[in-house]
Every structure is written in C-alpha cells, then in structure tokens.
Design an enzyme around this catalytic site. Sequence first.
Site, PDB file in Angstrom:
ATOM      1  N   LEU A  38      59.923  -9.415  46.085  1.00 40.10           N
ATOM      2  CA  LEU A  38      60.699  -8.614  45.142  1.00 40.10           C
ATOM      3  C   LEU A  38      59.930  -8.583  43.823  1.00 40.10           C
ATOM      4  CD1 LEU A  38      64.547  -9.430  45.183  1.00 40.10           C
ATOM      5  CD2 LEU A  38      63.464  -7.196  45.442  1.00 40.10           C
ATOM      6  N   ASP A  39      59.809  -7.401  43.221  1.00 39.12           N
ATOM      7  CA  ASP A  39      59.144  -7.296  41.920  1.00 39.12           C
ATOM      8  C   ASP A  39      59.848  -8.164  40.886  1.00 39.12           C
ATOM      9  OD1 ASP A  39      57.291  -5.503  42.879  1.00 39.12           O
ATOM     10  OD2 ASP A  39      58.391  -3.728  42.207  1.00 39.12           O
ATOM     11  N   PRO A  40      59.130  -8.646  39.875  1.00 39.32           N
ATOM     12  CA  PRO A  40      59.765  -9.483  38.843  1.00 39.32           C
ATOM     13  C   PRO A  40      60.979  -8.838  38.181  1.00 39.32           C
ATOM     14  CG  PRO A  40      57.389  -9.638  38.668  1.00 39.32           C
ATOM     15  CD  PRO A  40      57.665  -8.585  39.701  1.00 39.32           C
ATOM     16  N   ALA A  42      63.106  -6.887  39.484  1.00 41.04           N
ATOM     17  CA  ALA A  42      64.205  -6.726  40.436  1.00 41.04           C
ATOM     18  C   ALA A  42      64.992  -8.020  40.594  1.00 41.04           C
ATOM     19  CB  ALA A  42      63.657  -6.282  41.787  1.00 41.04           C
TER      20      ALA A  42
END
Length: 311
Positions: A38-40, A42
């Site tokens: 998961l992107d930071p 998100a």
Amino acid sequence: MLSGLVIVDKPQGWTSHDVVGRMRRLAGTRKVGHAGTLDPMATGVLVLGINKATRLLTYIVGTSKTYTATIRLGETTITDDAEGEVTEARTAAHITDDAVAVGVAALTGPIQQVPSSVSAIKVNGERSYARVRSGEEVKLAARPVTIHRFDVHSITRIDGGRVVDVDVTVECSSGTYIRALARDLGNALGIGGHLTALRRTQVGPYSLDQARTLEELAEELEVLEMSLAARSLMPNRELSEQETTEISFGRRIAAGPGAGTPDAATAEKPAAAFAPSGELVALLADTGSFAKPVLVFAPGTGTGTGTGQAK
C-alpha cells in the site's frame, strides 16, 4: 511457534515495510511478510503473514482488491497522487456528471493500464520511481487489468468548478493502480486528474472489519490462525486419517472431486487440505487421478490444534 495472518489497518504515512518492521517487534520474529504493498498516503487493509503463514501470502497477492478513493479532476501531478507536485491545472467547470459517468464506464471491465511512472516497477533493474526522481522520463508498458466495479458516490465542485472531487469505490484485479485510474479518467476528460485519498477495504476474503490498528495490535496481538485463514482463502478438502498421514509425509492421494474440470485444484490455485482435527495439513494440486502436496504445513498423523483465533 506463533503462525497466522494479521489484518492491519495501515495508518497514513507508513510504508508497508514500516508496518512489517513493527509487526516483527510485536510478534517477536523476523519471519513476517505482507501480501501486497500500500502506498504511504493510503490507509486500510494490509495482510501480514507470520512464520509459517508467510507461505500463504503468495496466494493472497493475486486476489481482487477493493478501495474507496477520491479523484480530483482538473489537476495533474507527477506522481498521479497528492504526494507529488502539480504539473498542470485546467478548469473542470465544464465537466458534467454525465461526462464523469461516461469516463468511468470506459475504464470499467478488462482494460490495458499503464502503471504510474512513480512506482516500484523495475526498469532495467532499477525502480521506476528512482529513475523519475533522478529526472529521467519513464514510460512503462501497458498491462491487462480488470476493473470489476467502479462506482461513483458523489461529485463535488470546488472553487466554482476549478477542480472536481469524485468519491468512488473500485474493485479490481491484482496489479491495478488506482492512481493510474485517476490519471486516466482526468486525461479522458481532457483536464487531468490525480488521487487525493485512498483506503483499501478488502483484500481477497479479508476485510476492513477484521483489520486492527497498530495501536490495537500492540495491546493485543490478534492473529488469524492458519486453518481459518486458509479456509476463507481457497477451496477446502477434508482428509481422512489415512490421507492426512500420506500427505503429511509428502505422498500423493486420490484426486479431489473437481479433478478433470475447470474447478480442479492447481499449483497456482490449490485446495487447502485439513486433517479430521481441523488442522491445516497442506495445499494440494490435482494431477490426473491423483492429488499431490504443493506445500506441507503439518507433519504427523492428523492430530493438531484445530481451528480458532490465536491471540
């Protein structure tokens, strides 16, 4: 030894690796992995595996994912999300709700998607995001993904329509970039777009309802025991005592009821095999008239810890 899945509600600003590091300390083991980054920026569901359960992660990575997101139309960023600087702005005042609906419909179903250039995809051995940050223009190849559902919940016009925020739910195949969906919707409308908020609500069978924050897990480490995790993840096969013994030692047994059909267990999509006690024994693949173990978890003759939730 503690083994199982932990469903984490990832906080904003943390990398997936940060969460893995925290779980290693909480669980007291180095053997922790995750089932999809998961992107930071998100938040939401991040599935972690501890000890033996890390072997289940490969079968979770390829499952469908569901997200809630906010797409901002009228601004383009270098990262396709709010983390990057705005590189272009065009008024969205003329964009109607119907135009948004048409754009969303065109991005639903099987599509060819070009991943965001600021991503972890490797280009000649180097991460794409590193090349972009060094000033290189990176063009990634399109790849097939499937958008199972792309629902618009609300459309909000800001500053007289200078930008438009679209709240959506997206259910998609593994490998889909929601940032790229935001970019492509904006480009289709001729005004650019990027992602301003992203929350993952489901990974395969594991949902936000099961997820716990890191603070909650620090107080009580809630682990989804291996048998329960596998039962919800893949087809199940109940073994006899004799079959359990054979499989436990890596020997083959008679194929399952789906053998020879499209529902047959395969090495890529195996069946979870359980001892009479309820213990997860192995993952099985059908080959002809036999089933053979892809992975064996529990040696022995079928006695086990049963099912339950370890804490």
